[in-house]
Design a protein around this motif. Structure first.
Motif, PDB file in Angstrom:
ATOM      1  N   ASP A 250       0.451  27.020  18.800  1.00  0.00           N
ATOM      2  CA  ASP A 250       2.001  26.881  18.501  1.00  0.00           C
ATOM      3  C   ASP A 250       2.716  25.666  18.389  1.00  0.00           C
ATOM      4  O   ASP A 250       2.568  24.758  19.152  1.00  0.00           O
ATOM      5  N   PHE A 251       3.133  25.345  17.137  1.00  0.00           N
ATOM      6  CA  PHE A 251       3.720  23.915  16.723  1.00  0.00           C
ATOM      7  C   PHE A 251       5.494  23.997  16.801  1.00  0.00           C
ATOM      8  O   PHE A 251       6.043  24.860  16.475  1.00  0.00           O
ATOM      9  N   TRP A 252       5.755  23.093  17.822  1.00  0.00           N
ATOM     10  CA  TRP A 252       7.182  23.129  18.088  1.00  0.00           C
ATOM     11  C   TRP A 252       7.934  21.861  17.834  1.00  0.00           C
ATOM     12  O   TRP A 252       7.197  21.069  17.340  1.00  0.00           O
ATOM     13  N   ASP A 253       9.284  21.623  18.012  1.00  0.00           N
ATOM     14  CA  ASP A 253      10.056  20.367  17.787  1.00  0.00           C
ATOM     15  C   ASP A 253       9.872  19.294  18.645  1.00  0.00           C
ATOM     16  O   ASP A 253      10.760  19.101  19.337  1.00  0.00           O
ATOM     17  N   ASP A 254       8.635  18.859  18.792  1.00  0.00           N
ATOM     18  CA  ASP A 254       8.260  17.702  19.956  1.00  0.00           C
ATOM     19  C   ASP A 254       7.653  16.786  19.038  1.00  0.00           C
ATOM     20  O   ASP A 254       6.500  17.013  18.293  1.00  0.00           O
ATOM     21  N   ASP A 281       1.244  25.692  10.696  1.00  0.00           N
ATOM     22  CA  ASP A 281       2.196  26.145  11.383  1.00  0.00           C
ATOM     23  C   ASP A 281       3.419  26.229  11.037  1.00  0.00           C
ATOM     24  O   ASP A 281       3.731  25.550  10.159  1.00  0.00           O
ATOM     25  N   MET A 282       4.308  26.955  11.573  1.00  0.00           N
ATOM     26  CA  MET A 282       5.469  27.058  11.148  1.00  0.00           C
ATOM     27  C   MET A 282       6.483  25.748  11.265  1.00  0.00           C
ATOM     28  O   MET A 282       6.195  25.015  12.022  1.00  0.00           O
ATOM     29  N   LEU A 283       7.393  25.899  10.509  1.00  0.00           N
ATOM     30  CA  LEU A 283       8.590  24.594  10.405  1.00  0.00           C
ATOM     31  C   LEU A 283       9.676  25.040  11.436  1.00  0.00           C
ATOM     32  O   LEU A 283      10.600  25.756  10.990  1.00  0.00           O
ATOM     33  N   GLY A 289      14.893  29.442  18.611  1.00  0.00           N
ATOM     34  CA  GLY A 289      14.829  29.417  20.162  1.00  0.00           C
ATOM     35  C   GLY A 289      15.630  30.373  20.591  1.00  0.00           C
ATOM     36  O   GLY A 289      15.360  30.702  21.967  1.00  0.00           O
ATOM     37  N   LYS A 290      16.316  31.369  20.022  1.00  0.00           N
ATOM     38  CA  LYS A 290      17.487  32.248  20.674  1.00  0.00           C
ATOM     39  C   LYS A 290      16.481  33.333  21.483  1.00  0.00           C
ATOM     40  O   LYS A 290      16.909  33.524  22.576  1.00  0.00           O
ATOM     41  N   GLY A 291      15.378  33.802  21.276  1.00  0.00           N
ATOM     42  CA  GLY A 291      14.710  34.843  21.829  1.00  0.00           C
ATOM     43  C   GLY A 291      14.170  34.412  23.282  1.00  0.00           C
ATOM     44  O   GLY A 291      13.772  34.955  23.778  1.00  0.00           O
ATOM     45  N   PHE A 292      13.971  33.156  23.047  1.00  0.00           N
ATOM     46  CA  PHE A 292      13.206  32.479  24.251  1.00  0.00           C
ATOM     47  C   PHE A 292      14.444  32.129  25.287  1.00  0.00           C
ATOM     48  O   PHE A 292      14.152  31.355  26.194  1.00  0.00           O
ATOM     49  N   GLY A 293      15.547  32.352  24.862  1.00  0.00           N
ATOM     50  CA  GLY A 293      16.722  32.016  25.903  1.00  0.00           C
ATOM     51  C   GLY A 293      17.189  30.300  25.562  1.00  0.00           C
ATOM     52  O   GLY A 293      17.848  29.706  26.539  1.00  0.00           O
ATOM     53  N   LEU A 321       8.863  29.088   7.485  1.00  0.00           N
ATOM     54  CA  LEU A 321      10.038  28.599   8.149  1.00  0.00           C
ATOM     55  C   LEU A 321      10.373  29.541   9.484  1.00  0.00           C
ATOM     56  O   LEU A 321      10.474  30.597   9.228  1.00  0.00           O
ATOM     57  N   GLY A 322      10.785  28.598  10.400  1.00  0.00           N
ATOM     58  CA  GLY A 322      11.238  29.526  11.680  1.00  0.00           C
ATOM     59  C   GLY A 322      12.631  29.581  11.834  1.00  0.00           C
ATOM     60  O   GLY A 322      12.992  30.358  12.886  1.00  0.00           O
ATOM     61  N   ALA A 323      13.634  29.149  11.131  1.00  0.00           N
ATOM     62  CA  ALA A 323      15.054  29.235  11.151  1.00  0.00           C
ATOM     63  C   ALA A 323      15.513  30.500  11.248  1.00  0.00           C
ATOM     64  O   ALA A 323      15.169  31.067  10.481  1.00  0.00           O
ATOM     65  N   GLU A 324      16.577  30.542  11.878  1.00  0.00           N
ATOM     66  CA  GLU A 324      17.558  31.536  11.702  1.00  0.00           C
ATOM     67  C   GLU A 324      18.344  31.372  10.323  1.00  0.00           C
ATOM     68  O   GLU A 324      19.217  30.268  10.528  1.00  0.00           O
ATOM     69  N   MET A 325      17.956  31.860   9.118  1.00  0.00           N
ATOM     70  CA  MET A 325      18.351  31.402   7.831  1.00  0.00           C
ATOM     71  C   MET A 325      19.862  31.463   7.796  1.00  0.00           C
ATOM     72  O   MET A 325      20.658  30.595   6.839  1.00  0.00           O
TER      73      MET A 325
END
Length: 437
Positions: A250-254, A281-283, A289-293, A321-325
């Motif tokens: 999983d690719f995240w914003d780091d 992986d996703m952008l 991150g909302k579902g992850f708290g 895209l992973g964003a809430e559009m």
């Protein structure tokens, strides 16, 4: 039908995971589909993908304890096939499945996709439930020693007629719903499975079984494998049976993950072809991150976001895209709608990394159809730095300096002394179209 005809260019779309985790619902999917149709479809964005545990009751309700609730209730039909949770997806009630939601997405001129875990529900095996098209029940088709270490829902399937019958019945169901894209998880690299650590691709037979089921279902469905890292020595197998395969976990914003993608992309750069796409992986752009708290705007700086988009497009990765559009800002939208940058995606634009060290990277690509040459310079260091490349290193012969067009800001310049140079901020990049006579 040849599987490569399903995805002549890398698939571009939205996936619910980065924002909603396991808890996305029908209304949220529709709102994101509406946004894509209104703002992104004309640029090639077309897939709306519902990610993991759409079948699980009360998914996400105990997120502080579990990402995937052990022994939770699963919505299922009589043939051991998971169905959408009607509490979150009301239109699925009465075993309509995702057909009503897929119809809505299709009405917008978009395509519909779902996430699945490989295998058969454990509860179906425990209860000796039926498999459509087979006299064998779920307990006999399941392999109880093939389990996912991070999700408790499924057993892997034996390589058997009953296992194939189960996957055939799944794809028959998905085709009837109008599914256009399947992201199958716990299948691309199973290195975390015990007792199979010595064989990181021990589910290869399930890849083949799913591919066979897709061929038989009568509907073109893009087949994506997750999670990575994919195994380069099995590239031939991924290419034969799948359309996409993850080259990373999983690719995240780091930044550390983004910097490491240059190494991964170099490893896979020759494996991009029509219908076959190593997947970065996703952008993780915009709000995630909302579902992850941990709802937040992406942790990537603007320079890092542009670097990510440049690398993904130049390499030829699928774009999910992973964003809430519905919360999209103008900056993020501008990254996703630059036609000249997106034009690098087709497999005819052959990528090549020509330099990589700890502080910088240089890529080039030539579009075989258009004869267009590109180069990208990346500053991987934590300080402003100069990055350069000689014109002769781009794979073409130059007798004089070349005209350059910056594909991000549209400005024009020229190389000097047969060299392209740029002063770049930390983690920044420049992407040029190189104009040669």
């Amino acid at each position: 039908m040849n599987k490569n005809s399903f995805a002549k260019v890398p698939p571009m779309g939205w996936n619910s995971y980065d924002y909603y985790d396991t808890a996305v619902n029908e209304e949220q999917v529709k709102k994101n589909a509406d946004y894509m149709a209104a703002h992104l479809k004309e640029y090639g964005w077309e897939y709306i993908v519902v990610d993991i545990q759409w079948y699980a009751h009360k998914a996400g309700s105990k997120r502080e304890q579990f990402q995937y609730i052990p022994f939770s209730g699963l919505e299922m039909d009589e043939y051991s096939r998971l169905l959408p949770d009607p509490e979150r997806f009301p239109s699925s009630a009465g075993q309509k499945g995702f057909a009503p939601l897929a119809n809505y997405v299709h009405s917008l001129g978009l395509k519909f996709g779902i996430h699945i875990m490989r295998g058969i529900p454990r509860i179906a095996a425990q209860d000796h439930m039926k498999i459509k098209g087979s006299e064998v029940t779920a307990d006999m088709a399941a392999n109880p020693y093939s389990i996912c270490p991070w999700n408790p829902d499924m057993y892997g399937l034996n390589h058997s007629p009953a296992g194939q019958a189960y996957y055939d019945s799944l794809l028959e169901l998905y085709a009837s719903w109008g599914v256009d894209f399947i992201k199958c998880d716990d299948i691309c690299n199973t290195c975390n499975q015990s007792p199979h650590r010595e064989n990181q691709y021990n589910a290869a037979h399930e890849v083949e079984m799913l591919a066979n089921a897709i061929k038989r279902c009568g509907r073109p469905i893009v087949f994506s494998l997750s999670p990575g890292p994919a195994l380069i020595d099995r590239a031939w197998h991924y290419e034969k049976y799948a359309n996409m395969w993850r080259i990373t976990d999983d690719f995240w914003d780091d930044w550390k993950y983004l910097k490491d993608m240059f190494r991964r992309c170099e490893l896979w750069q020759t494996q991009v072809s029509e219908g076959c796409y190593p997947d970065c992986d996703m952008l993780p752009l915009g709000w995630i991150g909302k579902g992850f708290g941990k709802e937040r705007m992406t942790g990537f700086t603007r320079e890092e976001q542009r670097t990510m988009m440049t690398l993904w497009c130049l390499f030829g990765s699928p774009l999910m895209l992973g964003a809430e559009m519905t919360k999209m800002d103008d900056w993020t939208l501008s990254l996703l709608t630059n036609r000249k940058v997106l034009a690098l995606l087709p497999p005819s634009c052959r990528p090549r990394q020509i330099f990589l060290d700890e502080d910088k990277a240089v890529w080039t690509a030539c579009d075989e159809k258009e004869g267009t040459l590109y180069t990208a310079l990346f500053n991987l260091s934590d300080e402003t730095a100069c990055v350069s490349v000689g014109l002769d290193d781009l794979g073409k012969e130059f007798e004089e300096d070349a005209a350059l067009t910056d594909l991000w800001d549209g400005t024009s310049s020229r190389s000097e002394n047969l060299e392209i140079r740029a002063i770049l901020p930390a983690h920044g990049c420049v992407l040029y179209q190189v104009l040669i006579k």
